[in-house]
Design a protein around this motif. Sequence first.
Motif, mmCIF file in Angstrom:
data_model
loop_
_atom_site.group_PDB
_atom_site.id
_atom_site.type_symbol
_atom_site.label_atom_id
_atom_site.label_comp_id
_atom_site.label_asym_id
_atom_site.label_seq_id
_atom_site.Cartn_x
_atom_site.Cartn_y
_atom_site.Cartn_z
ATOM 1 N N LYS A 61 -3.220 -23.836 -12.235
ATOM 2 C CA LYS A 61 -2.641 -22.494 -12.157
ATOM 3 C C LYS A 61 -3.052 -21.849 -10.848
ATOM 4 O O LYS A 61 -4.174 -22.027 -10.383
ATOM 5 C CB LYS A 61 -3.193 -21.618 -13.296
ATOM 6 N N ASP A 62 -2.147 -21.067 -10.266
ATOM 7 C CA ASP A 62 -2.511 -20.290 -9.080
ATOM 8 C C ASP A 62 -3.606 -19.299 -9.463
ATOM 9 O O ASP A 62 -3.647 -18.831 -10.588
ATOM 10 C CB ASP A 62 -1.302 -19.498 -8.561
ATOM 11 N N GLN A 63 -4.492 -19.005 -8.526
ATOM 12 C CA GLN A 63 -5.548 -18.035 -8.789
ATOM 13 C C GLN A 63 -5.500 -16.955 -7.716
ATOM 14 O O GLN A 63 -5.236 -17.244 -6.555
ATOM 15 C CB GLN A 63 -6.928 -18.705 -8.762
ATOM 16 N N LYS A 64 -5.743 -15.733 -8.151
ATOM 17 C CA LYS A 64 -5.729 -14.623 -7.205
ATOM 18 C C LYS A 64 -7.085 -13.924 -7.216
ATOM 19 O O LYS A 64 -7.562 -13.516 -8.270
ATOM 20 C CB LYS A 64 -4.633 -13.640 -7.596
ATOM 21 N N ILE A 65 -7.668 -13.794 -6.039
ATOM 22 C CA ILE A 65 -8.926 -13.053 -5.894
ATOM 23 C C ILE A 65 -8.570 -11.651 -5.418
ATOM 24 O O ILE A 65 -7.855 -11.489 -4.428
ATOM 25 C CB ILE A 65 -9.859 -13.751 -4.879
ATOM 26 N N ILE A 66 -9.052 -10.649 -6.143
ATOM 27 C CA ILE A 66 -8.645 -9.286 -5.800
ATOM 28 C C ILE A 66 -9.732 -8.486 -5.080
ATOM 29 O O ILE A 66 -9.442 -7.458 -4.473
ATOM 30 C CB ILE A 66 -8.160 -8.507 -7.051
ATOM 31 N N SER A 67 -10.985 -8.950 -5.171
ATOM 32 C CA SER A 67 -12.032 -8.233 -4.437
ATOM 33 C C SER A 67 -13.298 -9.071 -4.354
ATOM 34 O O SER A 67 -13.454 -10.064 -5.058
ATOM 35 C CB SER A 67 -12.351 -6.891 -5.108
ATOM 36 N N ALA A 68 -14.182 -8.632 -3.463
ATOM 37 C CA ALA A 68 -15.491 -9.259 -3.354
ATOM 38 C C ALA A 68 -16.516 -8.159 -3.158
ATOM 39 O O ALA A 68 -16.206 -7.115 -2.579
ATOM 40 C CB ALA A 68 -15.535 -10.232 -2.182
ATOM 41 N N GLN A 69 -17.700 -8.376 -3.672
ATOM 42 C CA GLN A 69 -18.764 -7.406 -3.432
ATOM 43 C C GLN A 69 -20.101 -8.112 -3.313
ATOM 44 O O GLN A 69 -20.258 -9.265 -3.728
ATOM 45 C CB GLN A 69 -18.794 -6.344 -4.531
ATOM 46 N N SER A 70 -21.043 -7.414 -2.699
ATOM 47 C CA SER A 70 -22.382 -7.958 -2.530
ATOM 48 C C SER A 70 -23.364 -6.793 -2.482
ATOM 49 O O SER A 70 -23.064 -5.745 -1.906
ATOM 50 C CB SER A 70 -22.469 -8.760 -1.225
#
Length: 158
Positions: A61-70
């Motif tokens: 399945k396609d995957q979508k990343i919507i944000s990143a944080q640290s």
Amino acid sequence: MSINRQNSLPLLLSVFFLALFAGKIAQAGPALIFENVWIAEAPPVSKVLAGYMSIKNTGDKDQKIISAQSNDFGSVEFHRTIEKNGMASMQHQASLLIPAGGNLIFKPGDYHMMLFKPVRKFRVGDKAIFKFQLENGHSINATAVVKKASADTSHQHH
Ligand SMILES: [Cu+2]
């Protein structure tokens, strides 16, 4: 005799389906693999750093990343450097699509993470943890290591 052959078949079947079900749950998680996650070393006064990585989608399945944080940065954005008629400019990417069976490579001059407001100094070998939020509700953690960026790949921010 409390157990006979006829009674054990339904039991075996239910164990079988339980195992199948458990397998399905294990597969339902995101099939994204983060490799070679790194941050380009920058002068200690830098208010913004650049990060790179390879994201592989091993699922169907396609995957979508919507944000990143640290915790080590005030905010993290996805950018892409586009070169047009010899002029390089950066485009903010609201999300990242990693196609099923495909990958997305971040590298200097292309996709990169902009890491704003570092809360500490980073030297070569230091590490930072990133949490990537997927559209499907899952999140994945990945650890980045600080490396030296060679002169020709240094990141230039507008
Ligand atoms: Cu940028």
